[in-house]
Write an enzyme that holds these catalytic residues in place. Structure first.
Site, short mmCIF file in Angstrom:
data_model
loop_
_atom_site.label_atom_id
_atom_site.label_comp_id
_atom_site.label_asym_id
_atom_site.label_seq_id
_atom_site.Cartn_x
_atom_site.Cartn_y
_atom_site.Cartn_z
N LYS A 198 0.87 -1.19 0.00
CA LYS A 198 0.00 0.00 0.00
C LYS A 198 0.90 1.23 0.00
O LYS A 198 1.77 1.37 0.88
CB LYS A 198 -0.95 0.01 1.21
CG LYS A 198 -1.99 -1.11 1.14
CD LYS A 198 -3.16 -0.89 2.07
CE LYS A 198 -4.18 -2.02 1.92
NZ LYS A 198 -5.35 -1.89 2.79
N ASP A 217 -5.74 5.57 1.85
CA ASP A 217 -5.20 4.71 2.91
C ASP A 217 -3.92 5.29 3.53
O ASP A 217 -3.15 5.98 2.85
CB ASP A 217 -4.86 3.32 2.34
CG ASP A 217 -6.09 2.42 2.33
OD1 ASP A 217 -7.10 2.78 2.94
OD2 ASP A 217 -6.01 1.34 1.71
N THR A 298 2.44 -6.03 3.38
CA THR A 298 1.70 -6.96 4.25
C THR A 298 1.77 -8.36 3.67
O THR A 298 1.48 -8.56 2.49
CB THR A 298 0.23 -6.50 4.39
OG1 THR A 298 0.21 -5.20 4.96
CG2 THR A 298 -0.57 -7.44 5.28
N LEU A 299 2.16 -9.27 4.52
CA LEU A 299 2.28 -10.67 4.10
C LEU A 299 0.90 -11.24 3.77
O LEU A 299 -0.04 -11.07 4.56
CB LEU A 299 2.90 -11.46 5.25
CG LEU A 299 3.58 -12.77 4.88
CD1 LEU A 299 4.98 -12.52 4.34
CD2 LEU A 299 3.67 -13.68 6.11
N TRP A 300 0.80 -11.89 2.64
CA TRP A 300 -0.47 -12.53 2.26
C TRP A 300 -0.69 -13.74 3.16
O TRP A 300 0.23 -14.53 3.37
CB TRP A 300 -0.38 -12.95 0.79
CG TRP A 300 -1.69 -13.36 0.21
CD1 TRP A 300 -2.14 -14.64 0.04
CD2 TRP A 300 -2.71 -12.50 -0.28
NE1 TRP A 300 -3.39 -14.61 -0.52
CE2 TRP A 300 -3.77 -13.32 -0.72
CE3 TRP A 300 -2.85 -11.11 -0.38
CZ2 TRP A 300 -4.94 -12.80 -1.26
CZ3 TRP A 300 -4.03 -10.60 -0.92
CH2 TRP A 300 -5.05 -11.44 -1.35
N ASP A 370 -13.91 1.95 9.38
CA ASP A 370 -14.26 1.39 8.06
C ASP A 370 -14.35 -0.13 8.07
O ASP A 370 -14.20 -0.75 7.03
CB ASP A 370 -13.19 1.85 7.06
CG ASP A 370 -13.66 1.71 5.61
OD1 ASP A 370 -14.87 1.79 5.37
OD2 ASP A 370 -12.79 1.51 4.74
N ASP A 389 -6.57 -4.98 6.67
CA ASP A 389 -6.97 -3.68 6.14
C ASP A 389 -7.18 -2.64 7.25
O ASP A 389 -8.31 -2.39 7.68
CB ASP A 389 -8.25 -3.80 5.28
CG ASP A 389 -8.54 -2.50 4.57
OD1 ASP A 389 -7.64 -1.64 4.51
OD2 ASP A 389 -9.67 -2.33 4.09
#
Ligand SMILES: Nc1ncnc2c1ncn2[C@@H]1O[C@H](COP(=O)(O)OP(=O)(O)OP(=O)(O)O)[C@@H](O)[C@H]1O
Ligand SMILES: [Mn+2]
Length: 481
Positions: A198, A217, A298-300, A370, A389
């Site tokens: 991001k 973001d 960010t690690l999936w 959110d 998120d």
């Protein structure tokens, strides 16, 4: 002189009578003081550790008491026309907030000192980050760590290796982000690991005044959220670290065609892209500084744990029209009683309601308004809420949107361990501990000090909400589980 003696004696009697009258009046008043004027007694179920927290041994380093400008659904320590105008008053919240505010002063005094035990926790969490060469295969270690209840273990030896790999491993493929509405990149790293990038939109000191889910973001919010989840012992935020990438050297050469098509060069040599997503637009690209672009990696989460979205019962209306119709939780202060009648919340063996309370506290601290859907592991009823998120966070350090705390305010329940952790982090400890962890990130300083201190204030607000709950429900045993 007999009359002189008579006057003196009369005056003496009057004096004695006055003193006696004042003393009995005082006694009467003290006996009738409202219970809130005294410090609430410690909870009945606290462990030995949490009762130790109450021994003031370290002086607090909290900021001096700030002037408060708004004390409604928005709590603001800065004068703001925007919040003045947009202050709403919803029947589902107003009565709860009135009680909440009545507790704030006492709770602030009660949790003013920093715990001497916090240093031990911070030291352990830092050690996990700084210790290296624990594993030769960081991706495999992260996969093994992931369970339906947590993505990183309590004791996470090897975390330093995984985060280092995430922030330095060569990028072997880049594509547009997966689903969602915000601009992001889906990256493949050497060794096959997938990650989400991001990009940075704002500077650390930028203040975003406005709606609770407004703006682009905040990549630094993603990084801070990961470490906060460890500090709260939730461990449900996917592993995240800051990284600077060169769009020219690291992304464009490995980009898919659909991503590459969104790249352009800015006057003055900067490289920009706008990606493919709901809010992605040629007119609003994100650009590097001529060399690199900062972002969060960010690690999936491993495909062994397939994730699904569930509607959050406290979802906002996302309705901006003139007829801003309220959703149920905004209208009804007893809304929680409806929620607990429906599955999975009605299921006594399900951790979901308490997980949602943890999520509400977490989101209130970072001010993420959110979480319209929450994410869980498919087919695992005991799954934790995976706190994916967290980009809509840390917008305005002077403002606390109390409606994010609605689930806690309406349900009045929380895990005992979460409460104890909040107490451990009170008295200014949270900002200090988080800052120490964030200093070790490649894009440090991750949060401006105003945002760090805002966390301490919000933590006190959570503790005040819980104290109000304890009195409303008739004891901590009705609140803490
Ligand atoms: N680290 C991850 N591991 C696994 N899946 C992920 C990860 N990050 C995102 N996803 C998947 O991608 C989806 C979109 O990601 P994310 O929610 O971050 O995007 P977004 O654009 O911010 O979405 P929204 O517009 O709903 O806020 C998630 O709902 C989830 O299914
Ligand atoms: Mn999002």
């Amino acid at each position: 002189m007999w009359w002189w003696w008579w006057i003196v004696r009369r005056l003496g009697w009057w004096l004695i009578l006055c003193v006696a009258f004042t003393a009995s009046l005082k006694l009467l008043l003290v006996a009738h003081l409202p219970p809130r004027a005294t410090l609430p007694p410690p909870p009945t179920q606290t462990s030995s550790l949490s009762s130790q927290y109450r021994t003031p041994s370290h002086p607090t380093t909290q900021q001096p008491q700030q002037k408060v400008y708004l004390k409604g659904e928005v709590y603001a320590v800065r004068d703001s026309e925007y919040y003045q105008k947009n202050q709403s008053s919803r029947p589902g919240l107003t009565p709860l907030l009135t009680t909440f505010y009545a507790y704030l002063t006492v709770v602030r005094a009660q949790y003013a000192s920093r715990s001497p035990h916090l240093a031990t926790l911070t030291h352990r969490l830092k050690l996990d980050l700084t210790k290296r060469r624990v594993t030769d295969d960081p991706w495999d270690l992260a996969r093994k760590w992931a369970t339906p209840r947590s993505l990183v273990p309590h004791e996470a030896k090897g975390l330093g290796d995984i985060l280092a790999a995430l922030s330095t491993a060569p990028i072997i493929a880049a594509d547009v982000g997966h689903q969602g509405t915000q601009l992001k990149l889906s990256l493949r790293l050497k060794g096959g690991q997938r990650a989400i990038f991001k990009p940075q939109w704002y500077g650390r000191e930028d203040v975003l005044e406005g709606g609770v889910y407004g703006g682009w973001d905040r990549h630094n919010g993603e990084v801070a959220a990961f470490h906060l989840s460890r500090l709260l012992d939730l461990n449900t935020v996917p592993l995240t670290v800051g990284r600077r990438v060169s769009l020219k050297r690291h992304i464009i050469p490995v980009a898919t065609r659909r991503l590459a098509n969104t790249f352009s060069t800015k006057r003055g040599n900067g490289t920009c892209f706008y990606g493919v997503c709901h809010f992605c637009n040629k007119k609003t690209p994100v650009c590097d500084n001529g060399h690199t672009l900062e972002g969060s990696m960010t690690l999936w989460v491993t495909s062994r744990l397939p994730l699904i979205n569930q509607v959050n019962p406290w979802k906002r209306s996302y309705n901006h029209g003139p007829k801003n119709t309220l959703v149920q939780w905004e209208k009804d202060a007893t809304y929680c009683q409806r929620v607990v009648r429906v599955k999975p919340f009605s299921d006594l063996s399900s951790p979901r309601l308490l997980d949602l309370m943890d999520a509400s506290v977490f989101d209130f601290l970072i001010q993420n308004g959110d979480r319209h859907h929450y994410v869980v592991v498919a087919g695992k009823p005991q799954s934790a809420i995976i706190l994916l998120d967290n980009g809509k966070s840390f917008a305005d350090p002077d403002v606390d949107h109390l409606d994010i705390l609605t689930p806690l305010l309406q349900c009045c329940r929380l895990r005992q361990v979460t409460y104890e952790r909040l107490v451990l982090l009170s008295g200014g400890g949270l900002s200090q501990a988080l800052e120490e962890l964030l200093t070790l990130d490649p894009i440090a300083p991750v949060l401006a000090s105003s945002h760090l201190h805002a966390l301490d204030r919000r933590l006190l607000h959570v503790l005040a909400a819980l104290s109000a709950c304890k009195d409303r429900l008739g004891g901590w045993h009705h609140v803490l589980f």
